[in-house]
Design a protein around this motif. Structure first.
Motif, mmCIF file in Angstrom:
data_model
loop_
_atom_site.group_PDB
_atom_site.id
_atom_site.type_symbol
_atom_site.label_atom_id
_atom_site.label_comp_id
_atom_site.label_asym_id
_atom_site.label_seq_id
_atom_site.Cartn_x
_atom_site.Cartn_y
_atom_site.Cartn_z
ATOM 1 N N ASN A 385 -3.805 -37.975 53.578
ATOM 2 C CA ASN A 385 -3.034 -36.851 53.065
ATOM 3 C C ASN A 385 -2.016 -37.315 52.027
ATOM 4 O O ASN A 385 -1.466 -38.425 52.133
ATOM 5 C CB ASN A 385 -2.296 -36.146 54.208
ATOM 6 C CG ASN A 385 -3.254 -35.613 55.265
ATOM 7 O OD1 ASN A 385 -4.095 -34.779 54.975
ATOM 8 N ND2 ASN A 385 -3.128 -36.107 56.482
ATOM 9 N N HIS A 386 -1.792 -36.472 51.022
ATOM 10 C CA HIS A 386 -0.772 -36.708 49.993
ATOM 11 C C HIS A 386 -1.021 -38.002 49.212
ATOM 12 O O HIS A 386 -0.071 -38.680 48.806
ATOM 13 C CB HIS A 386 0.624 -36.742 50.627
ATOM 14 C CG HIS A 386 0.956 -35.530 51.443
ATOM 15 N ND1 HIS A 386 1.237 -34.313 50.882
ATOM 16 C CD2 HIS A 386 1.011 -35.355 52.789
ATOM 17 C CE1 HIS A 386 1.480 -33.432 51.840
ATOM 18 N NE2 HIS A 386 1.340 -34.032 53.003
ATOM 19 N N THR A 388 -2.835 -39.969 45.818
ATOM 20 C CA THR A 388 -3.074 -39.619 44.415
ATOM 21 C C THR A 388 -3.871 -40.707 43.723
ATOM 22 O O THR A 388 -3.566 -41.896 43.873
ATOM 23 C CB THR A 388 -1.740 -39.428 43.669
ATOM 24 O OG1 THR A 388 -1.004 -38.365 44.278
ATOM 25 C CG2 THR A 388 -1.979 -39.105 42.201
ATOM 26 N N PRO A 414 -3.741 -28.183 54.526
ATOM 27 C CA PRO A 414 -4.218 -28.893 53.333
ATOM 28 C C PRO A 414 -3.826 -30.369 53.340
ATOM 29 O O PRO A 414 -2.749 -30.749 53.803
ATOM 30 C CB PRO A 414 -3.537 -28.154 52.181
ATOM 31 C CG PRO A 414 -2.285 -27.607 52.785
ATOM 32 C CD PRO A 414 -2.633 -27.255 54.208
ATOM 33 N N GLU A 416 -3.601 -32.083 50.419
ATOM 34 C CA GLU A 416 -2.830 -32.259 49.187
ATOM 35 C C GLU A 416 -3.083 -33.625 48.552
ATOM 36 O O GLU A 416 -2.178 -34.221 47.947
ATOM 37 C CB GLU A 416 -1.334 -32.025 49.435
ATOM 38 C CG GLU A 416 -1.049 -30.605 49.901
ATOM 39 C CD GLU A 416 0.430 -30.295 50.056
ATOM 40 O OE1 GLU A 416 1.248 -31.094 49.548
ATOM 41 O OE2 GLU A 416 0.755 -29.289 50.682
ATOM 42 N N ASN A 417 -4.298 -34.129 48.680
ATOM 43 C CA ASN A 417 -4.717 -35.281 47.887
ATOM 44 C C ASN A 417 -5.015 -34.802 46.466
ATOM 45 O O ASN A 417 -5.440 -33.667 46.259
ATOM 46 C CB ASN A 417 -5.959 -35.932 48.479
ATOM 47 C CG ASN A 417 -5.689 -36.583 49.817
ATOM 48 O OD1 ASN A 417 -4.692 -37.267 49.998
ATOM 49 N ND2 ASN A 417 -6.581 -36.368 50.782
ATOM 50 N N LEU A 418 -4.834 -35.693 45.502
ATOM 51 C CA LEU A 418 -4.958 -35.301 44.103
ATOM 52 C C LEU A 418 -5.730 -36.356 43.321
ATOM 53 O O LEU A 418 -5.414 -37.547 43.394
ATOM 54 C CB LEU A 418 -3.561 -35.132 43.493
ATOM 55 C CG LEU A 418 -3.455 -34.909 41.987
ATOM 56 C CD1 LEU A 418 -4.096 -33.583 41.586
ATOM 57 C CD2 LEU A 418 -1.994 -34.948 41.540
ATOM 58 N N GLY A 444 -7.964 -28.625 51.197
ATOM 59 C CA GLY A 444 -6.820 -28.681 50.308
ATOM 60 C C GLY A 444 -6.725 -29.895 49.420
ATOM 61 O O GLY A 444 -5.650 -30.482 49.293
ATOM 62 N N GLN A 445 -7.814 -30.275 48.744
ATOM 63 C CA GLN A 445 -7.765 -31.336 47.740
ATOM 64 C C GLN A 445 -7.651 -30.688 46.348
ATOM 65 O O GLN A 445 -8.097 -29.564 46.142
ATOM 66 C CB GLN A 445 -9.028 -32.205 47.776
ATOM 67 C CG GLN A 445 -9.652 -32.415 49.136
ATOM 68 C CD GLN A 445 -8.812 -33.220 50.099
ATOM 69 O OE1 GLN A 445 -7.870 -33.892 49.693
ATOM 70 N NE2 GLN A 445 -9.126 -33.159 51.379
ATOM 71 N N SER A 446 -7.100 -31.431 45.397
ATOM 72 C CA SER A 446 -6.986 -30.954 44.016
ATOM 73 C C SER A 446 -7.650 -31.943 43.077
ATOM 74 O O SER A 446 -7.400 -33.152 43.162
ATOM 75 C CB SER A 446 -5.519 -30.775 43.616
ATOM 76 O OG SER A 446 -4.910 -29.736 44.353
#
Length: 741
Positions: A385-386, A388, A414, A416-418, A444-446
């Motif tokens: 998670n989180h 980048t 989510p 919230e990995n990016l 919830g990935q971007s």
């Protein structure tokens, strides 16, 4: 204090004053260090392991506080690994103070999983038995290298059949992967594939067969008219990489036998779908042969005698001036579990017969400005998670570019990995299908502002919930596969809440005029709940395909010069597999029950899904089609099957524009029967100009006075100039495509 702790205290240079709440400290690592270092700038460590262990021990001793930031500066050079560089929870930073592994100059610190071979070790071939197996015209150009000193352990043989990465090692020269001796050659005038159409035995199990041997799966056989196999030494082993039945399923299988009198090739292992056992696509099947010493006949090809440890190589250029690397490490270069608040910046990960970085259950880990290249598997694998991945270059990869997974689907939490601003290309070299540029799962990935190109199959492969795919440029993918999409997901009612917005998808490969089986966005086998909005499709085959799913809004897209603009079918109403427990992957209701789809938060977030079993679940309902523009669709604007046409009054089709810039075609006439489409046609002498800034240069931004906006006022201009890579401190080049926007 022991010596390591003492030297660490000397080597950690504090760059903060004594009054600062937390200090910023530095360690240094340099390649080819001969003396034992203490991590200072003057006497750096030789390895990352030394730096990691020094940080661990300093924390234990109290010399390093929890809120002290540590930067490990890694100097230029090659850092060869014999095993993974491993990090765990004890190596984590904190929210206020990260641990940073940073190159002193971006792209110069090269973490490597292979051995460098001396060009002088490659000698002319003198063995008459080997020379006799090579083409006379080139045998004097082939060189051989004895690897017995570098590779002490036995070299594993290739498996009888495999999908994806072959057994190690693999050869690279001048930063490019070399080609295992094959036929036809990659640049063959008549194509890089051999084809056949007559199958003698599919190899599929037939429980009712009279012959007991046919009651179980076996290696199939087929007729191959070309006499080429007579040249091959099958006892030494020759393998065929083929698309044996489907254009989305590749596998490498060894040849068991060849009968020249009837041109029969029999394979040594069964293929899961059989040999030429029926598909949607071309009737001919295709393959190429590999690992045949007799086919070592083109520059860049190589062959390894795995028993005698002899490497044969046909160099592209002057061998003495070449950089030759044999990738041998079969574990990830970097492997981290339960790690937090750690950064990797400006580093190069290369030449492993494995992945570059694998993160498991990590949080707030960043990979920025790095390069992952010449790896047998993926560049970066991220689970947590989180995290980048930003402004990285990933290429020459055996499987996928990068993958993101994390979050919790059942609670719809989510991750919230990016993944943002990454350039991913030339991947899928070994596993040629379902090894995407970017793979996404969980919740919830971007995925934003990436450029993905040049690959045999998917650019983006995803499943799960609430993902965002925005401002990405994708081109020259699905180049050798069919029934495939640049963006692909499938066979799941619960893959809800995903948004594909403002992507530029163009110049796709695969398929043919008859089948048009390459798609820009492919929602396969009743996949539901995705929004396709504001994308630009240019020369993208069947631009948008909804295969029986529901609740998939298609909004404000621009489709240009695609054979088919929009496909929707009702396969759920006719296919026997639909929601059938006998086909586990098709048991859609069971997948929904597994996440509690009738209970909160699912029932609150997706009320139509919660009610699906009482709402004609086999029908592809609730697919609104609004404000889309279809320009010069050469075959069909809309490809709807008979059942879909009966349901169109439930699709909310409104304010769509069909444009034929130089005259109408049969595909447009059919669309005139559907409400919700306005038609605009020009002529060869007076073509329609819609107001693109520079269509010839693939700039599909609209001018302020664009005719398109006057004809269709509800159309929202797509921010085309913002799509793709952007400049930052790690990336100066923003337009890797030949075209200029």
């Amino acid at each position: 204090m022991n010596r390591l702790l003492f030297t660490f205290a000397l080597g950690l240079a504090s760059v903060a004053s004594s009054t600062t709440a937390h200090a910023q400290k530095e360690l240094y690592v340099a390649a080819e260090v001969t003396a034992l270092g203490d991590g200072s700038r003057q006497t750096p460590f030789a390895t990352l392991v030394e730096a990691r262990d020094a940080i661990r021990q300093a924390r234990t001793s109290g010399d390093l506080q929890a809120d002290d930031t540590v930067t490990v500066w890694i100097g230029p050079g090659i850092y060869q690994l014999e095993k993974s560089f491993e990090l765990s929870a004890v190596d984590s930073g904190t929210e206020k103070a990260s641990i940073v592994y940073r190159a002193t100059k971006t792209g110069t610190a090269r973490i490597r999983g292979g051995i460098t071979l001396d060009p002088n070790a490659f000698k002319p071939i003198t063995d008459p038995k080997v020379r006799s197996r090579l083409d006379e015209s080139i045998r004097d150009q082939i060189r051989v290298c004895d690897l017995s000193k570098q590779l002490r352990d036995p070299i594993d043989p290739l498996k009888t059949s495999y999908r994806g990465v072959p057994e190690s090692p693999w050869l690279y020269c001048n930063d490019q992967p070399m080609t295992l001796a094959r036929w036809p050659n990659v640049d063959a005038a008549d194509g890089a594939w051999a084809t056949f159409s007559t199958t003698l035995d599919t190899g599929l199990a037939d429980p009712d067969a009279e012959d007991p041997a046919k009651r179980k799966a076996r290696g199939g056989s087929f007729v191959f008219e070309d006499p080429r196999p007579q040249r091959w030494n099958l006892d030494a082993g020759v393998w065929l990489l083929g698309y044996w039945t489907h254009d989305w399923s590749d596998e490498v299988i060894r040849i068991a036998s060849y009968e020249p009198e009837n041109h029969q090739i029999t394979l040594a292992a069964p293929h899961n779908y059989g040999i030429n056992a029926g598909t949607w696509g071309a009737a001919e099947r295709r393959f190429f042969a590999l690992n045949a010493l007799e086919e070592l006949d083109a520059p860049g090809e190589w062959y390894l005698d795995r028993t005698k440890k002899r490497l044969y190589f046909y160099p592209n250029d002057d061998l003495i001036q070449s950089n030759i690397v044999l990738a041998t490490l079969t574990r990830p270069l970097v492997q981290a579990s339960n790690l937090k608040h750690t950064k990797f910046e400006g580093l190069v990960f290369e030449y492993a017969h494995a992945d570059g970085i694998v993160l498991h259950n990590t949080e707030h880990v960043e990979i920025t400005g790095c390069r992952a290249a010449n790896l047998a598997k993926s560049g970066f694998v991220v689970d947590g998670n989180h995290n980048t991945i930003r402004s990285c270059d990933l290429y020459n990869l055996g499987t996928s570019g990068l993958s993101l997974r994390g979050g919790d689907r059942r609670s719809l939490t989510p991750a919230e990995n990016l993944a943002i601003n990454n350039h991913i290309h030339h991947y899928g070299l070994f596993q040629r299908t379902y090894a995407p540029g970017i793979g996404v799962s969980g919740c919830g990935q971007s995925v934003q502002h990436n450029c993905i190109h040049d690959a045999p199959h998917n650019a983006v492969l995803y499943g799960g919930n609430e993902h965002r795919f925005e401002y990405n440029e994708v081109y020259r993918v699905v180049m050798e596969t069919g029934d495939a999409g640049a963006f692909y997901t499938g066979r799941d009612w619960t893959s809800q809440g995903n948004v594909l917005r403002h992507n530029y998808i163009h110049d796709l490969g695969g398929g043919d005029a008859k089948h048009v089986n390459t798609m820009g966005v492919y929602l396969d086998d009743c996949d539901s709940g995705d929004t396709i909005e504001g994308n630009v499709f240019y020369r993208a085959g069947r631009a948008i395909m909804i295969g029986g799913g529901r609740s998939n809004p298609v909004l404000n897209n621009l489709v240009i010069d695609c054979p088919i603009g929009l496909h929707i079918d009702a396969r759920g109403m006719t296919w026997k597999q639909w929601n059938n427990p006998s086909y586990s992957s098709w048991h859609l209701e069971a997948k929904a029950q597994a996440v509690g789809y009738t209970q909160p938060p699912w029932s609150d977030r997706y009320p139509k899904l919660a009610a699906i079993m009482n709402d004609s679940p086999r029908q592809p309902l609730y697919n609104p089609i609004r404000r889309n523009v279809f320009v010069d669709c050469t075959s069909q604007v809309c490809n709807f099957d008979g059942n879909v046409k009966k349901l169109l009054d439930q699709f909310e089709i409104e304010n769509n524009l069909v444009v034929q810039t130089a005259g109408e075609s049969s595909g447009v006439v059919a669309t005139k029967e559907i409400q919700g489409f306005t038609h605009l046609a020009g002529t060869a002498d007076d073509p329609i100009e819609l107001g693109f800034k520079n269509e010839d240069a693939e700039n599909f931004s609209l001018t302020n006075d664009a005719r398109l906006l006057k004809v269709l006022p509800s159309f929202e201009p797509i921010p085309f100039a913002k799509i793709g890579l952007y400049r930052d401190q790690y990336r100066e080049q923003t337009t890797p495509t030949p075209s200029s926007r």
